[in-house]
Write a protein that holds these residues in place. Structure first.
Motif, PDB file in Angstrom:
ATOM      1  N   ARG A   1     101.479  40.749 -36.058  1.00 56.45           N
ATOM      2  CA  ARG A   1     102.605  41.594 -35.671  1.00 56.45           C
ATOM      3  C   ARG A   1     102.790  42.779 -36.629  1.00 56.45           C
ATOM      4  NH1 ARG A   1     106.262  40.164 -32.045  1.00 56.45           N
ATOM      5  NH2 ARG A   1     105.868  37.928 -32.247  1.00 56.45           N
TER       6      ARG A   1
ATOM      7  N   ASN B   1     113.080  35.868 -32.149  1.00 57.21           N
ATOM      8  CA  ASN B   1     112.301  35.030 -31.236  1.00 57.21           C
ATOM      9  C   ASN B   1     113.231  34.049 -30.520  1.00 57.21           C
ATOM     10  OD1 ASN B   1     112.903  32.971 -33.079  1.00 57.21           O
ATOM     11  ND2 ASN B   1     110.897  33.089 -34.080  1.00 57.21           N
TER      12      ASN B   1
ATOM     13  N   ALA C   1     105.575  48.654 -28.645  1.00 54.99           N
ATOM     14  CA  ALA C   1     106.382  47.752 -27.821  1.00 54.99           C
ATOM     15  C   ALA C   1     105.840  46.324 -27.876  1.00 54.99           C
ATOM     16  CB  ALA C   1     106.406  48.251 -26.379  1.00 54.99           C
ATOM     17  N   VAL C   2     104.518  46.175 -27.819  1.00 55.97           N
ATOM     18  CA  VAL C   2     103.913  44.838 -27.866  1.00 55.97           C
ATOM     19  C   VAL C   2     104.184  44.170 -29.207  1.00 55.97           C
ATOM     20  CG1 VAL C   2     101.729  43.568 -27.869  1.00 55.97           C
ATOM     21  CG2 VAL C   2     102.125  45.361 -26.171  1.00 55.97           C
ATOM     22  N   SER C   3     104.120  44.954 -30.287  1.00 55.73           N
ATOM     23  CA  SER C   3     104.312  44.378 -31.625  1.00 55.73           C
ATOM     24  C   SER C   3     105.700  43.767 -31.790  1.00 55.73           C
ATOM     25  CB  SER C   3     104.091  45.444 -32.700  1.00 55.73           C
ATOM     26  OG  SER C   3     105.162  46.372 -32.731  1.00 55.73           O
TER      27      SER C   3
ATOM     28  N   ASN D   1     106.820  37.330 -27.503  1.00 52.92           N
ATOM     29  CA  ASN D   1     105.699  36.528 -27.014  1.00 52.92           C
ATOM     30  C   ASN D   1     104.350  36.924 -27.606  1.00 52.92           C
ATOM     31  OD1 ASN D   1     107.331  34.997 -25.177  1.00 52.92           O
ATOM     32  ND2 ASN D   1     107.382  36.775 -23.810  1.00 52.92           N
ATOM     33  N   TYR D   2     104.310  37.994 -28.376  1.00 52.59           N
ATOM     34  CA  TYR D   2     103.036  38.428 -28.970  1.00 52.59           C
ATOM     35  C   TYR D   2     102.660  37.479 -30.104  1.00 52.59           C
ATOM     36  CZ  TYR D   2      99.633  41.398 -31.379  1.00 52.59           C
ATOM     37  OH  TYR D   2      98.501  41.885 -31.984  1.00 52.59           O
TER      38      TYR D   2
ATOM     39  N   GLN E   1     102.941  52.029 -26.597  1.00 48.15           N
ATOM     40  CA  GLN E   1     102.588  50.779 -25.910  1.00 48.15           C
ATOM     41  C   GLN E   1     102.333  49.678 -26.939  1.00 48.15           C
ATOM     42  OE1 GLN E   1      99.161  52.369 -23.842  1.00 48.15           O
ATOM     43  NE2 GLN E   1     100.289  52.523 -21.909  1.00 48.15           N
TER      44      GLN E   1
ATOM     45  N   ASP F   1     107.377  42.384 -29.200  1.00 49.48           N
ATOM     46  CA  ASP F   1     107.567  41.426 -28.104  1.00 49.48           C
ATOM     47  C   ASP F   1     107.541  40.013 -28.686  1.00 49.48           C
ATOM     48  OD1 ASP F   1     107.368  39.686 -25.948  1.00 49.48           O
ATOM     49  OD2 ASP F   1     105.995  40.960 -24.833  1.00 49.48           O
TER      50      ASP F   1
ATOM     51  N   ARG G   1     115.346  42.347 -33.716  1.00 44.25           N
ATOM     52  CA  ARG G   1     114.637  41.581 -32.688  1.00 44.25           C
ATOM     53  C   ARG G   1     114.318  40.162 -33.187  1.00 44.25           C
ATOM     54  NH1 ARG G   1     111.651  43.399 -28.281  1.00 44.25           N
ATOM     55  NH2 ARG G   1     113.308  44.966 -28.096  1.00 44.25           N
TER      56      ARG G   1
END
Length: 241
Positions: free
Chosen positions: A126, A178, A115-117, A121-122, A112, A119, A176
């Motif tokens: 990071r 932005n 996955a956020v790291s 939008n986080y 979890q 994203d 990934r």
């Protein structure tokens, strides 16, 4: 001179003998990175020791990646308000050791947090979140432990899944972006001026260790069944005295 040679004395003597049998590399030489003898090792099988060293080395690789990512992305550690990069590194290491996630990710764990790291939008640290998520994923696959003992039983599928998660995380880290089309984090570099694939090598080492343990766990389970069947075929009775 006579005296009682009790269990404590025997354990101390065995520890001294084992320590004396271990050879060290000469000056300027590199050798296997093992551990010094400790009392808890008497509660570990050979395979427990192998897994314990695997977890230790994988966490060490993650700490190398942590330092490298902070160096390439200094804006991330500055988000935490600490005075320097070294403090930021130690902060993440401590969080991993006590398994307490960053405050802005409280209530989340392992994949979890990973996955956020990644994203776009986080807005938090990071790098810290990414490394914490990776470490927590690996530790979770080892039943939440970094040292394994004879009473512990691991699931090879979970360790295998952890290896695949590391593969996916490495690929996402390299791809990934932005909303502005910029990489979320700078890692490997291939340009006319420089080539730096050290991140890829460290990820590869982690994946290799995890896959080896997963394969050994599968082989161990298979051999138990084979050995039992061989015993039946050969009519091997168990000793009673």
């Amino acid at each position: 001179m006579t005296g009682w040679f009790g269990p404590a004395s025997a354990a101390a003597l065995l520890t001294a003998l084992l320590a004396g049998c271990m050879s060290s590399p000469g000056p300027g030489q590199r050798g296997p990175n093992s551990e010094s003898m400790s009392a808890d090792q008497f509660g570990q099988t050979d395979f427990n020791r192998t897994v314990t060293l695997e977890v230790r080395d994988n966490l060490a690789s993650l700490y190398v990646l942590l330092d490298k990512l902070y160096r390439r992305n200094p804006r991330e550690w500055r988000k935490t308000g600490v005075p320097d990069q070294a403090t930021a590194v130690n902060r993440v290491k401590h969080a991993i050791e006590v398994r307490i996630p960053p405050s802005d990710l409280a209530g989340l764990r392992d994949i979890q947090i990973l996955a956020v790291s990644l994203d776009p939008n986080y807005s938090g640290d990071r790098v810290g979140a990414f490394i914490y998520g990776m470490a927590d994923t690996i530790i979770a696959a080892h039943n939440g432990k970094t040292r394994l003992y004879a009473t512990d039983a691991l699931d090879g599928q979970r360790v295998y899944n952890a290896a695949r998660n590391v593969e996916a995380a490495a690929w996402l880290l390299a791809s990934r972006r932005n909303n502005q089309g910029e990489l979320l984090l700078l890692a490997n570099e291939m340009s006319q001026n420089a080539t730096n694939l050290s991140f890829e090598r460290e990820f590869g080492a982690i994946i290799g260790r995890l896959d080896l343990i997963a394969n050994l766990l599968g082989e161990n389970s298979r051999r138990i069944g084979i050995n039992y069947a061989q015993g039946l075929l050969l009519f091997n009775f168990l000793p009673v005295r």
